[in-house]
Design a protein around this motif. Structure first.
Motif: not given
Length: 122
Positions: A38-42, A63-75
């Motif tokens: 789940s996103p909480e484990e990412i 970023r637009q997926m529910e629950g993923w707003e706080l997961v750090p992302l990098m492109c």
């Protein structure tokens, strides 16, 4: 519990925003579903694209997926190696898990399955 990297990749037919965003969602959903996470484990998601994909940031889809707003992302852009697979999106999902490395299911979809045939790709 350890931090493990889960790899994934997918290709798109055209350099357009919607196909890039949808492909990113597809491969991420495959990683999440196949590994039961789940996103909480990412910890974070690193996303690279080949130089021929510049119509969208793949992170926008996540970023637009529910629950993923706080997961750090990098492109980032892949190293442009001559003859490499075109129009490819790659993900590295760093996750907290009790699974051993051999239990992790990496997801390579479509033409990207040729990148790692040794992993029993989708």
């Amino acid at each position: 519990m350890s931090v493990r990297g889960i790899r994934g990749a997918i290709t798109v037919e055209v350099n357009e925003e919607q196909p890039i965003l949808q492909a990113t969602i597809d491969v991420l959903n495959g990683i999440v579903t196949e590994n039961g996470i789940s996103p909480e484990e990412i910890c974070s998601v690193l996303i690279t694209v080949t130089t021929d994909l510049d119509a969208a940031f793949p992170a926008k889809a996540i970023r637009q997926m529910e629950g993923w707003e706080l997961v750090p992302l990098m492109c980032a852009v892949e190293v442009p190696v001559k003859g490499s697979l075109e129009r490819c999106i790659r993900l590295m999902v760093l996750v907290n898990t009790d699974k051993k490395q051999a239990e992790i299911k990496h997801i390579y979809m479509g033409e990207a399955a040729a990148l790692r045939p040794d992993l029993g790709n989708s």
